[in-house]
Scaffold this motif. Structure first.
Motif, PDB file in Angstrom:
ATOM      1  N   ARG A 101      -0.475  49.262  27.719  1.00  0.00           N
ATOM      2  CA  ARG A 101       0.187  48.259  28.559  1.00  0.00           C
ATOM      3  C   ARG A 101       1.318  47.557  27.805  1.00  0.00           C
ATOM      4  NH1 ARG A 101      -3.842  44.237  30.777  1.00  0.00           N
ATOM      5  NH2 ARG A 101      -4.276  45.862  32.312  1.00  0.00           N
ATOM      6  N   ASP A 102       1.087  47.159  26.560  1.00  0.00           N
ATOM      7  CA  ASP A 102       2.138  46.472  25.795  1.00  0.00           C
ATOM      8  C   ASP A 102       3.352  47.370  25.619  1.00  0.00           C
ATOM      9  OD1 ASP A 102       0.562  44.242  25.601  1.00  0.00           O
ATOM     10  OD2 ASP A 102      -0.089  44.612  23.540  1.00  0.00           O
ATOM     11  N   GLU A 103       3.122  48.671  25.385  1.00  0.00           N
ATOM     12  CA  GLU A 103       4.241  49.595  25.221  1.00  0.00           C
ATOM     13  C   GLU A 103       5.010  49.761  26.528  1.00  0.00           C
ATOM     14  OE1 GLU A 103       3.138  53.194  22.563  1.00  0.00           O
ATOM     15  OE2 GLU A 103       1.244  52.424  23.368  1.00  0.00           O
ATOM     16  N   VAL A 104       4.295  49.788  27.638  1.00  0.00           N
ATOM     17  CA  VAL A 104       4.954  49.902  28.941  1.00  0.00           C
ATOM     18  C   VAL A 104       5.815  48.672  29.206  1.00  0.00           C
ATOM     19  CG1 VAL A 104       4.523  49.864  31.442  1.00  0.00           C
ATOM     20  CG2 VAL A 104       3.302  51.493  29.988  1.00  0.00           C
ATOM     21  N   VAL A 105       5.266  47.497  28.944  1.00  0.00           N
ATOM     22  CA  VAL A 105       6.020  46.262  29.154  1.00  0.00           C
ATOM     23  C   VAL A 105       7.274  46.254  28.282  1.00  0.00           C
ATOM     24  CG1 VAL A 105       5.995  43.757  28.794  1.00  0.00           C
ATOM     25  CG2 VAL A 105       4.047  44.885  29.893  1.00  0.00           C
ATOM     26  N   THR A 106       7.123  46.642  27.012  1.00  0.00           N
ATOM     27  CA  THR A 106       8.271  46.673  26.099  1.00  0.00           C
ATOM     28  C   THR A 106       9.324  47.670  26.571  1.00  0.00           C
ATOM     29  OG1 THR A 106       6.857  46.065  24.236  1.00  0.00           O
ATOM     30  CG2 THR A 106       8.979  47.056  23.708  1.00  0.00           C
ATOM     31  N   ALA A 107       8.880  48.829  27.054  1.00  0.00           N
ATOM     32  CA  ALA A 107       9.827  49.835  27.545  1.00  0.00           C
ATOM     33  C   ALA A 107      10.614  49.305  28.739  1.00  0.00           C
ATOM     34  CB  ALA A 107       9.080  51.120  27.920  1.00  0.00           C
ATOM     35  N   PHE A 108       9.923  48.643  29.671  1.00  0.00           N
ATOM     36  CA  PHE A 108      10.613  48.066  30.825  1.00  0.00           C
ATOM     37  C   PHE A 108      11.571  46.949  30.401  1.00  0.00           C
ATOM     38  CE2 PHE A 108       7.110  49.553  33.869  1.00  0.00           C
ATOM     39  CZ  PHE A 108       7.949  50.448  34.511  1.00  0.00           C
ATOM     40  N   GLN A 109      11.210  46.230  29.377  1.00  0.00           N
ATOM     41  CA  GLN A 109      12.074  45.145  28.915  1.00  0.00           C
ATOM     42  C   GLN A 109      13.319  45.654  28.204  1.00  0.00           C
ATOM     43  OE1 GLN A 109       9.183  43.033  26.558  1.00  0.00           O
ATOM     44  NE2 GLN A 109       8.770  41.523  28.171  1.00  0.00           N
ATOM     45  N   ALA A 110      13.240  46.870  27.649  1.00  0.00           N
ATOM     46  CA  ALA A 110      14.341  47.354  26.816  1.00  0.00           C
ATOM     47  C   ALA A 110      15.120  48.514  27.418  1.00  0.00           C
ATOM     48  CB  ALA A 110      13.791  47.762  25.444  1.00  0.00           C
ATOM     49  N   ASP A 111      14.441  49.583  27.815  1.00  0.00           N
ATOM     50  CA  ASP A 111      15.141  50.827  28.135  1.00  0.00           C
ATOM     51  C   ASP A 111      14.929  51.369  29.534  1.00  0.00           C
ATOM     52  OD1 ASP A 111      16.324  51.219  25.578  1.00  0.00           O
ATOM     53  OD2 ASP A 111      14.382  51.834  24.792  1.00  0.00           O
ATOM     54  N   VAL A 112      13.778  51.123  30.125  1.00  0.00           N
ATOM     55  CA  VAL A 112      13.452  51.724  31.420  1.00  0.00           C
ATOM     56  C   VAL A 112      13.656  50.689  32.528  1.00  0.00           C
ATOM     57  CG1 VAL A 112      11.687  52.919  32.771  1.00  0.00           C
ATOM     58  CG2 VAL A 112      11.740  53.194  30.282  1.00  0.00           C
ATOM     59  N   VAL A 113      14.419  51.040  33.539  1.00  0.00           N
ATOM     60  CA  VAL A 113      14.718  50.122  34.635  1.00  0.00           C
ATOM     61  C   VAL A 113      13.554  50.097  35.629  1.00  0.00           C
ATOM     62  CG1 VAL A 113      16.267  49.616  36.561  1.00  0.00           C
ATOM     63  CG2 VAL A 113      17.190  50.511  34.415  1.00  0.00           C
ATOM     64  N   ALA A 114      13.034  48.909  35.906  1.00  0.00           N
ATOM     65  CA  ALA A 114      12.024  48.730  36.956  1.00  0.00           C
ATOM     66  C   ALA A 114      12.774  48.397  38.241  1.00  0.00           C
ATOM     67  CB  ALA A 114      11.057  47.612  36.589  1.00  0.00           C
ATOM     68  N   ALA A 115      12.861  49.364  39.146  1.00  0.00           N
ATOM     69  CA  ALA A 115      13.604  49.194  40.393  1.00  0.00           C
ATOM     70  C   ALA A 115      12.625  48.914  41.529  1.00  0.00           C
ATOM     71  CB  ALA A 115      14.427  50.443  40.700  1.00  0.00           C
ATOM     72  N   CYS A 116      12.794  47.785  42.181  1.00  0.00           N
ATOM     73  CA  CYS A 116      11.875  47.360  43.245  1.00  0.00           C
ATOM     74  C   CYS A 116      12.591  47.368  44.583  1.00  0.00           C
ATOM     75  CB  CYS A 116      11.329  45.955  42.958  1.00  0.00           C
ATOM     76  SG  CYS A 116      10.398  45.864  41.417  1.00  0.00           S
ATOM     77  N   VAL A 117      11.824  47.608  45.644  1.00  0.00           N
ATOM     78  CA  VAL A 117      12.426  47.678  46.972  1.00  0.00           C
ATOM     79  C   VAL A 117      12.853  46.316  47.479  1.00  0.00           C
ATOM     80  CG1 VAL A 117      10.330  47.426  48.344  1.00  0.00           C
ATOM     81  CG2 VAL A 117      12.195  48.881  49.194  1.00  0.00           C
ATOM     82  N   GLY A 118      12.254  45.238  46.950  1.00  0.00           N
ATOM     83  CA  GLY A 118      12.599  43.900  47.409  1.00  0.00           C
ATOM     84  C   GLY A 118      11.999  42.826  46.517  1.00  0.00           C
ATOM     85  N   PRO A 119      12.229  41.559  46.841  1.00  0.00           N
ATOM     86  CA  PRO A 119      11.789  40.448  45.995  1.00  0.00           C
ATOM     87  C   PRO A 119      10.279  40.298  45.896  1.00  0.00           C
ATOM     88  CG  PRO A 119      12.684  39.633  48.070  1.00  0.00           C
ATOM     89  CD  PRO A 119      12.998  41.083  48.020  1.00  0.00           C
ATOM     90  N   VAL A 120       9.558  40.670  46.941  1.00  0.00           N
ATOM     91  CA  VAL A 120       8.093  40.546  46.895  1.00  0.00           C
ATOM     92  C   VAL A 120       7.523  41.483  45.837  1.00  0.00           C
ATOM     93  CG1 VAL A 120       5.963  40.819  48.207  1.00  0.00           C
ATOM     94  CG2 VAL A 120       7.975  39.837  49.306  1.00  0.00           C
ATOM     95  N   THR A 121       7.996  42.718  45.832  1.00  0.00           N
ATOM     96  CA  THR A 121       7.557  43.674  44.813  1.00  0.00           C
ATOM     97  C   THR A 121       8.005  43.228  43.432  1.00  0.00           C
ATOM     98  OG1 THR A 121       7.734  45.441  46.450  1.00  0.00           O
ATOM     99  CG2 THR A 121       7.603  46.097  44.144  1.00  0.00           C
ATOM    100  N   SER A 122       9.231  42.746  43.336  1.00  0.00           N
ATOM    101  CA  SER A 122       9.761  42.280  42.055  1.00  0.00           C
ATOM    102  C   SER A 122       8.929  41.146  41.471  1.00  0.00           C
ATOM    103  CB  SER A 122      11.211  41.817  42.242  1.00  0.00           C
ATOM    104  OG  SER A 122      11.710  41.214  41.069  1.00  0.00           O
ATOM    105  N   ALA A 123       8.460  40.256  42.331  1.00  0.00           N
ATOM    106  CA  ALA A 123       7.682  39.106  41.858  1.00  0.00           C
ATOM    107  C   ALA A 123       6.413  39.518  41.140  1.00  0.00           C
ATOM    108  CB  ALA A 123       7.357  38.192  43.033  1.00  0.00           C
ATOM    109  N   ALA A 124       5.885  40.708  41.457  1.00  0.00           N
ATOM    110  CA  ALA A 124       4.659  41.176  40.808  1.00  0.00           C
ATOM    111  C   ALA A 124       4.874  41.449  39.324  1.00  0.00           C
ATOM    112  CB  ALA A 124       4.141  42.429  41.510  1.00  0.00           C
ATOM    113  N   PHE A 125       6.129  41.636  38.918  1.00  0.00           N
ATOM    114  CA  PHE A 125       6.433  41.888  37.510  1.00  0.00           C
ATOM    115  C   PHE A 125       6.583  40.595  36.699  1.00  0.00           C
ATOM    116  CE2 PHE A 125       7.820  46.322  38.524  1.00  0.00           C
ATOM    117  CZ  PHE A 125       7.146  46.965  37.498  1.00  0.00           C
ATOM    118  N   GLU A 126       6.724  39.460  37.380  1.00  0.00           N
ATOM    119  CA  GLU A 126       6.978  38.207  36.676  1.00  0.00           C
ATOM    120  C   GLU A 126       5.861  37.869  35.697  1.00  0.00           C
ATOM    121  OE1 GLU A 126       7.769  35.177  39.526  1.00  0.00           O
ATOM    122  OE2 GLU A 126       9.619  36.116  40.260  1.00  0.00           O
ATOM    123  N   LEU A 127       4.615  38.191  36.068  1.00  0.00           N
ATOM    124  CA  LEU A 127       3.474  37.933  35.195  1.00  0.00           C
ATOM    125  C   LEU A 127       3.637  38.597  33.845  1.00  0.00           C
ATOM    126  CD1 LEU A 127       0.486  37.008  34.753  1.00  0.00           C
ATOM    127  CD2 LEU A 127      -0.217  39.161  35.832  1.00  0.00           C
TER     128      LEU A 127
END
Length: 393
Positions: free
Chosen positions: A236-262
């Protein structure tokens, strides 16, 4: 960014060869279970290589008929002052179930007598199809904005019924109760994870190892399911770091995006919560991330995907992938450091991979192979000095 030939799952309809397009050379993960064929087709038509791993069950919305009926009877037991609809699929499933029990008219009457709030256009549509009319809905489709709308209002003693959206809204209920409301939550369905977790585990490895350029998400439960699976395999920590640095987390809308805020993960999402809009956003977002070098040479657009780092860059010529062996790729990388500048044979020889014959003839052979792959006019010979890219001014 290295791109191993491992795919988490075969996309519906079988593997496809991407066509040239604005996403050529990019590798994108898809986590959707529903409408996945449409999303994959949109990406592949734009040239992307797609890896598919459903985060949720293909039939994710599991309805417990007995529990839902008991909850409906509880709603009908007392007058409702305010009703909050959160999803279109949830409202439709609930009202359809009430109809099958012969309780539809009673439920519609209870909701109609209340102040109706709807979280977004899909829940609005489900309500209106049954003749119900919302009093208010936020433009953002975020539940936080529903709470903000109610914050400061006197809710003391008012009975509020909240239709849950697949995940527990117990925190929302607690927040409303702090304002004095009498809150009843109705669980229409619970979201189930994918039946086979192995494709998701493979997707997690691709994310953690930075082998994907982007991953798409079409629901908040899909985000939660991926993070839960990442925790199970200890990445999980590696996934979070990858999304923070190199991999784009593309969401269909703000509701889905909000799930990443945690998790502190930055996301991108379109203004309109639509699949096509999300894919269109990736067309501009991925190239802007600076992971490739793009120049115009000899009337062509040349893109070295992955930049100058390492031997694994993907070369695109006018959007078409061109495979280069290590030596010509090394020459191209050296010529791209300062596009249009002459690079001597000695410098190019030093740039060749270890194990290459150490003579200027090896440079000439690498340049010949580069020209054969990209066109004879792409690399110019500057007599007695070396070579340069024929950069378009």
């Amino acid at each position: 960014m290295t791109h191993p030939p491992v795919a988490p799952a075969t996309p519906p309809g079988g593997p496809a060869t991407p066509t040239p397009g604005p996403l050529s050379g990019y590798r994108i993960g898809v986590t959707a279970a529903r409408k996945v064929e449409e999303q994959i087709a949109l990406l592949e038509r734009r040239g992307a290589a797609v890896e598919w791993a459903p985060a949720l069950s293909v039939d994710p919305n599991q309805v417990d008929d007995a529990s839902l009926r008991a909850a409906t009877e509880e709603v009908l037991s007392r007058p409702v002052d305010m009703f909050v609809a959160t999803t279109g699929i949830g409202m439709k499933a609930w009202l359809d179930a009430a109809e099958s029990w012969g309780m539809l008219e009673d439920l519609l009457g209870a909701i109609r007598a209340a102040e109706i709030l709807a979280r977004g256009p899909k829940s609005v549509g489900a309500l209106r199809r049954r003749g119900l009319r919302e009093l208010w809905a936020p433009e953002s489709e975020c539940f936080e904005d529903v709470l903000e709308h109610l914050r400061g209002r006197d809710l003391q003693g008012r009975r509020i019924v909240v239709q849950e959206h697949g995940q527990s809204l117990s925190m929302v209920a607690h927040a409303l109760r702090r304002q004095g409301a009498d809150v009843t939550t109705v669980t229409v369905y619970r979201v189930a994870s994918a039946d086979d977790p192995e494709p998701m585990f493979a997707m997690i490895d691709l994310i953690a190892d930075r082998h994907l350029d982007a991953v798409t998400f079409t629901s908040a439960p899909a985000v939660a399911a991926l993070m839960e699976a990442a925790g199970v395999v200890g990445r999980r920590d590696e996934v979070v770091t990858a999304f923070q640095a190199d991999v784009v987390a593309a969401c269909v809308g703000p509701v889905t995006s909000a799930a990443f805020e945690l998790w502190g993960v930055p996301t991108v999402f379109p203004e309109r919560s639509r699949l096509a809009a999300m894919v269109k956003l990736l067309e501009t977002e991925l190239p802007s991330r600076g992971r490739g070098i793009q120049v115009e040479v000899a009337g062509h657009v040349l893109l070295l995907h992955g930049g100058l780092d390492g031997p694994d860059g993907t070369v695109l010529l006018d959007g078409v992938e061109v495979r280069l062996s290590p030596a010509p790729l090394a020459v191209l990388q050296a010529l791209l450091v300062n596009p249009g500048t002459v690079v001597s044979r000695r410098e190019l020889l030093a740039a060749l991979p270890s194990g290459t014959a150490g003579s200027e003839h090896a440079v000439e052979m690498a340049v010949a192979r580069l020209r054969a792959a990209l066109g004879t006019r792409v690399v110019q010979t500057v007599v007695k000095r070396g070579y340069r890219l024929a950069v378009t001014v």
